[in-house]
Structures are given as structure tokens and as C-alpha cells.
Design an enzyme around this catalytic site. Structure first.
Site, short mmCIF file in Angstrom:
data_model
loop_
_atom_site.label_atom_id
_atom_site.label_comp_id
_atom_site.label_asym_id
_atom_site.label_seq_id
_atom_site.Cartn_x
_atom_site.Cartn_y
_atom_site.Cartn_z
N GLU A 25 -43.57 24.87 32.24
CA GLU A 25 -42.81 24.80 30.97
C GLU A 25 -41.64 23.83 31.06
O GLU A 25 -41.24 23.40 32.15
CB GLU A 25 -42.32 26.19 30.57
CG GLU A 25 -41.34 26.79 31.55
CD GLU A 25 -40.28 27.66 30.88
OE1 GLU A 25 -39.69 27.23 29.87
OE2 GLU A 25 -40.03 28.76 31.42
N LYS A 87 -35.29 23.71 21.41
CA LYS A 87 -36.00 24.77 22.16
C LYS A 87 -37.13 25.24 21.25
O LYS A 87 -36.88 25.78 20.17
CB LYS A 87 -35.03 25.90 22.48
CG LYS A 87 -35.68 27.11 23.14
CD LYS A 87 -34.64 28.18 23.43
CE LYS A 87 -35.29 29.53 23.67
NZ LYS A 87 -34.30 30.61 23.79
N VAL A 107 -41.93 29.73 27.22
CA VAL A 107 -43.16 30.32 27.77
C VAL A 107 -44.21 30.45 26.66
O VAL A 107 -45.37 30.07 26.84
CB VAL A 107 -42.86 31.68 28.42
CG1 VAL A 107 -44.15 32.44 28.73
CG2 VAL A 107 -42.04 31.49 29.70
N ASP A 139 -34.04 41.98 18.93
CA ASP A 139 -34.28 40.75 19.70
C ASP A 139 -35.35 40.97 20.76
O ASP A 139 -35.08 41.51 21.84
CB ASP A 139 -32.97 40.25 20.32
CG ASP A 139 -33.10 38.85 20.89
OD1 ASP A 139 -34.24 38.35 21.00
OD2 ASP A 139 -32.06 38.25 21.24
N SER A 141 -38.36 38.69 22.61
CA SER A 141 -38.84 37.31 22.77
C SER A 141 -40.26 37.15 22.25
O SER A 141 -41.13 38.01 22.47
CB SER A 141 -38.81 36.91 24.24
OG SER A 141 -39.39 35.63 24.39
N ALA A 142 -40.50 36.03 21.59
CA ALA A 142 -41.86 35.69 21.14
C ALA A 142 -42.80 35.50 22.34
O ALA A 142 -44.02 35.49 22.17
CB ALA A 142 -41.83 34.44 20.28
N ASP A 143 -42.25 35.37 23.55
CA ASP A 143 -43.10 35.27 24.74
C ASP A 143 -44.03 36.50 24.85
O ASP A 143 -45.18 36.38 25.29
CB ASP A 143 -42.26 35.22 26.03
CG ASP A 143 -41.46 33.93 26.17
OD1 ASP A 143 -41.63 33.00 25.37
OD2 ASP A 143 -40.65 33.88 27.13
N LYS A 160 -35.22 38.59 34.17
CA LYS A 160 -33.81 38.86 34.51
C LYS A 160 -33.36 40.14 33.84
O LYS A 160 -33.81 40.46 32.75
CB LYS A 160 -32.93 37.74 33.99
CG LYS A 160 -33.07 36.46 34.75
CD LYS A 160 -31.84 35.59 34.48
CE LYS A 160 -31.90 34.32 35.28
NZ LYS A 160 -32.83 33.35 34.71
N1 PSU Z 1 -35.74 33.33 31.42
C1 PSU Z 1 -35.28 32.67 32.51
N2 PSU Z 1 -35.21 31.31 32.47
C2 PSU Z 1 -35.58 30.59 31.36
C3 PSU Z 1 -36.07 31.32 30.22
C4 PSU Z 1 -36.13 32.67 30.31
O1 PSU Z 1 -34.94 33.30 33.49
O2 PSU Z 1 -35.49 29.36 31.35
C5 PSU Z 1 -36.53 30.55 29.00
C6 PSU Z 1 -38.08 30.46 29.01
O3 PSU Z 1 -38.46 29.21 28.48
C7 PSU Z 1 -38.46 31.57 28.05
C8 PSU Z 1 -37.35 31.50 27.04
O4 PSU Z 1 -39.72 31.40 27.44
O5 PSU Z 1 -36.18 31.27 27.82
C9 PSU Z 1 -37.22 32.77 26.23
O6 PSU Z 1 -36.32 32.56 25.18
P1 PSU Z 1 -36.19 33.68 24.04
O7 PSU Z 1 -35.58 34.86 24.71
O8 PSU Z 1 -35.27 33.05 23.02
O9 PSU Z 1 -37.56 33.92 23.51
MN MN Z 2 -34.71 36.24 21.09
#
Ligand code: PSU
Ligand code: MN
Length: 305
Positions: A25, A87, A107, A139, A141-143, A160
Site C-alpha cells: 500500500e 488519502k 488498505v 468510526d 475503518s472502511a478496511d 495498533k
Molecule cells: N495503521 C497503521 N499504519 C497506517 C495505517 C493504519 O498502523 O499507515 C493506514 C493504512 O493505510 C490503513 C489506514 O488502511 O491507515 C486506515 O485509515 P482509516 O482508519 O481512516 O480507515
Molecule cells: Mn475512520
């Protein structure tokens, strides 16, 4: 669709010959680390994949083109422009393409482009998940949604503890996403090898993981798999140090009203600052470790019948 997709020549050749490819990624490059360590790390990660006999495909959107496999100069550009680069998660892809824009893929977005190209194995540092306080903030994540529907296995060092790991596991369970521990039955928490939670399955070899992936997709069980690979013992951080930094960063995010897609980059940057260089070293080590395992799984996947 294919007319918008640029697969790098070495990646295309590998895919055509059924040779192993590992997706990587780019949000971690543009938003997860600072220049120039981000670029150095991205190149070292690609080299680690090659050393295990697979072809790396770093994924991003450059000037409106969906890129699967980047040249060095393109990685350098993403790393140098850093947070000026969008992003990009699932929802953002068509808008960035329509505008002819440039974006680093999360991701979720990386999984989508990897699947379009036919790449099944993906290495990163940590995945997004259910944030602490999600009962109020919503909140998530869309992941996680992407893992539920797109056929790509993601090798990571867990997530994390800026996230609520218990709720993240519940969400994955509901959506049918298996969480595999590589040589561990504990869910790792990125900087540390242990989160206090377990995994669904412990597997001890790349071959076993590859076989499970083959069966999942042969059975048309759509969606991804989380392969949790603990940070090597010698690079793990003391739990008390990292926990204190995370608590501090979360409180600051709350005070400053940080929300939405800014939350994860804000927390990552603050945790890195608060722990000094140590967390960055740990981060780089675990990403390299994940790249090696992903390449081994991709190699093994090619030889499973
Ligand atoms: N967690 C990490 N390092 C990162 C990310 C997450 O420890 O770089 C990044 C990844 O690209 C992940 C994104 O897909 O943050 C998730 O963002 P969000 O929570 O806004 O979906
Ligand atoms: Mn989010």
C-alpha cells in the site's frame, strides 16, 4: 475498467506466468511515515519481497491512473509529496480518477486495486479497525468492510491499540473474516507481540496459510483474511511506553476535535513523535517482516493445487 489500470511490466509478466506477486500500500508511504524514511522503507520493503522470490506491486493512483506496481521515481514522488497527496479509500477512488488526481491508497483501496489486477496477497504494517469510542463516533475503518468482501489476504502486525482491538475482532467475526496468527495464538498489537486477545487460527508455515486461502476462494467464500505476524521479539517495544503514548495521542485528538479520515494519520504521527525514533524503527522492522512473510505465502500459494 482495464483501460484505467496500469499494471507495471514486471508485475504483468509475473501475473501472466502465474508467478508470485505481493501488493503493497501507499498510504503508509505518504501519510504513515515522514520523508525520506518513508521512501527508503518502501524501497526496502520491495527488495524484501524480491529477495523471497516474489514481485512487489506498490499500489497508488497517479495523475488519475490506477497503478499496480510503481517505478522508483513514482515512490519517491509519493513520499516527497507526503500529506499533500490524497488519502484514498473505497469511496474516494472514482473522484480522484475523474479529477486526474494523485492518491495514496489505504488498505481498503489497495485491496480493491490488487483484486482488479489479480493479486491475492498483500503486505502492510497495520490495518484500520474499530476506533475506541466507536459506540459514539461510529468510526470504523472502511478496511474492515473491504476485508469482508474483497478476495485479498492482508499480512499485518495486527492493529495498533489506537483502536479498540476487541471490537475490531467482533466486527471481523460478524463479517466472516478469519484472523490467522502466524506462529502465535495471540493477536499482536503492532509495536508489541501481544494484545491480550487471541486469534481464530494459529498456522505455523506459509504453506499452511496458502492452502487455507486456496480452499477459501475455491469455495467462493468471498472476502479477505487477516494474517497477523507479530513484530520480531528483538524489535518489540515496552508495553508501558507505547500505551502511555497512545493514551496521550488519543486525548489530544479528542481535545482538538480530530475526526474522520484525519484521525488515523493524526494518531500515528503523534504516537511516533511521543515515542521518538524508537517507534519508527519498530514500524520499519515489522513492515519488512510482513513483506517477507507475504512473499513466502505468495510463493507457496502458487504451488498449492
Ligand atoms: N495503521 C497503521 N499504519 C497506517 C495505517 C493504519 O498502523 O499507515 C493506514 C493504512 O493505510 C490503513 C489506514 O488502511 O491507515 C486506515 O485509515 P482509516 O482508519 O481512516 O480507515
Ligand atoms: Mn475512520
Amino acid at each position: 475498467m482495464e483501460s484505467m489500470l496500469d499494471i507495471a511490466p514486471d508485475v504483468a509478466a509475473a501475473l501472466a506466468a502465474d508467478r508470485p506477486v505481493v501488493a503493497l500500500e501507499s498510504t503508509i508511504i505518504a501519510h504513515g511515515m515522514r520523508y525520506p524514511r518513508n521512501v527508503e522503507t518502501a524501497i526496502a520493503v520491495e527488495d524484501a519481497v524480491r529477495a523471497e522470490g516474489a514481485v512487489p506491486a506498490t499500489i497508488a493512483i497517479l495523475d488519475g491512473r490506477l497503478k499496480v506496481g510503481l517505478e522508483r521515481a513514482q515512490i519517491e514522488r509519493l513520499g516527497n509529496e507526503g500529506r499533500q497527496v490524497a488519502k484514498v479509500s473505497r469511496r474516494d477512488i472514482p473522484f480522484i480518477v475523474a479529477a486526474g488526481g494523485t492518491g495514496a491508497t489505504t488498505v481498503a483501496a489497495t485491496m480493491i486495486l490488487a483484486a482488479m489486477a489479480g493479486v491475492r496477497i498483500f503486505a502492510t504494517g497495520g490495518i484500520g479497525g474499530v476506533h475506541r469510542g466507536a459506540a459514539h463516533s461510529f468510526d470504523i475503518s472502511a478496511d474492515l468492510q473491504e476485508l469482508a468482501q474483497t478476495n485479498v489476504a492482508v499480512v499485518c502486525a495486527g492493529a495498533k491499540s489506537i483502536l479498540d482491538l476487541g471490537l475490531t475482532l467482533e466486527y471481523l467475526e460478524t463479517r466472516g473474516v478469519p484472523v490467522v496468527g502466524y506462529r502465535t495464538d495471540r493477536l499482536p498489537a503492532f509495536y508489541t507481540r501481544e494484545s491480550g486477545f487471541g486469534v481464530d487460527y494459529r498456522l505455523d508455515s506459509p504453506e499452511q496459510i496458502a492452502a487455507a486461502l486456496r480452499f477459501k476462494w475455491a469455495l467462493d467464500l468471498e472476502g479477505g483474511v487477516v494474517i497477523a505476524n507479530p513484530i520480531p521479539e528483538s524489535h518489540a517495544m515496552p508495553t508501558a511506553v507505547i500505551d502511555a503514548a497512545i493514551e496521550h495521542a488519543l486525548q489530544e485528538a479528542d481535545e482538538q476535535g480530530i475526526h474522520g479520515k484525519a484521525t488515523t494519520p493524526f494518531l500515528l504521527a503523534r504516537v511516533a513523535e511521543l515515542t521518538g525514533g524508537d517507534s519508527l524503527e519498530a514500524n520499519i522492522r515489522l513492515v519488512l517482516n510482513n513483506a517477507r512473510l507475504a512473499a513466502q505465502i505468495a510463493v507457496a500459494y502458487g504451488s498449492v493445487e
